[in-house]
Design a protein around this motif. Structure first.
Motif, short mmCIF file in Angstrom:
data_model
loop_
_atom_site.label_atom_id
_atom_site.label_comp_id
_atom_site.label_asym_id
_atom_site.label_seq_id
_atom_site.Cartn_x
_atom_site.Cartn_y
_atom_site.Cartn_z
N THR A 11 53.27 98.10 32.25
CA THR A 11 51.94 97.53 32.43
C THR A 11 51.27 97.43 31.06
N ASP A 12 50.13 96.77 31.03
CA ASP A 12 49.35 96.74 29.79
C ASP A 12 48.86 98.14 29.44
N GLN A 20 45.43 104.58 33.22
CA GLN A 20 45.46 103.48 34.18
C GLN A 20 44.73 103.80 35.48
N THR A 24 46.08 98.76 38.36
CA THR A 24 46.69 98.19 37.15
C THR A 24 48.00 97.50 37.53
N LEU A 26 51.62 95.09 36.93
CA LEU A 26 52.68 94.90 35.94
C LEU A 26 52.29 93.79 34.97
N ASN A 27 52.73 93.92 33.72
CA ASN A 27 52.57 92.81 32.78
C ASN A 27 53.82 91.95 32.80
N ARG A 56 51.13 98.84 40.61
CA ARG A 56 52.28 98.70 39.70
C ARG A 56 53.59 99.17 40.33
#
Length: 202
Positions: A11-12, A20, A24, A26-27, A56
């Protein structure tokens, strides 16, 4: 059958270093990791998935579960440790606080005793869920949950334990479903060899 312990994708929060929240996502790298994980898991005999209900974790496994028609259960017990009022803050901005010390009690969150009590409930849920299965159980959770299970519930040979302080995103740890719950593979990331790995926390 064995049990697979899997950390969610990047993730970011992992990449940029902040505490987080539940939502939040996933990127881009995390979504690629989830696809690679899906390819890896497709070759295994998985009968059930037990996952954290945080975004996430869900995004890491829900496509695989749907495509393979594998029952998937969302668990509050498998959520990451709650850091209360620190959520959303960058680690660099709270560097004066030793967040991961055993005696740290985050305001509005879980101290270590409360967190480990929840991990105990998660462990009971894992073992109970695995008993009736003919195939493997896959667990999707978070970095600090995995670290605590490695510390208190699983038998890890010293040569393996020294390998990872924090397991990488979508790494797969496999352990035997019998006492002493011996680790067979620790934080395996062969499916990520072509991707950019990040070892961010939680």
């Amino acid at each position: 059958m064995n049990i697979l312990l899997i950390r969610h994708g990047e993730t970011d929060g992992n990449q940029k270093g902040f505490v987080q929240t539940a939502d939040t996502p996933l990127n881009d790298v995390g979504r690629e990791q989830a696809t690679s994980l899906e390819d890896r898991l497709s070759g295994r005999n998985i009968s059930k998935i037990l996952s954290s209900d945080f975004t996430r974790a869900k995004q890491t496994i829900e496509k695989f579960a749907s495509r393979q028609n594998i029952p998937c259960q969302w668990s509050k017990n498998l959520r990451e440790r709650d850091f209360g009022e620190l959520k959303g803050k960058f680690y660099k901005d709270i560097s004066n606080i030793q967040v991961f010390k055993d005696d740290f009690a985050p305001p509005g969150g879980e101290d270590l005793e409360k967190f480990e009590k929840r991990v105990d409930f998660a462990w009971e849920q894992i073992i109970s869920a695995s008993k009736p299965l003919s195939g493997e159980l896959a667990i999707i959770t978070h970095g600090l949950i995995i670290k605590n299970l490695l510390k208190r519930k699983l038998f890890v040979e010293d040569s393996l334990r020294k390998k990872y302080e924090i397991v990488p995103n979508t790494s797969i740890t496999i352990f035997e479903n019998k006492i002493p719950y011996k680790i067979l593979e620790l934080a395996n990331t062969k499916h990520l060899e072509t991707l950019n790995l990040n070892k961010g926390i939680a």
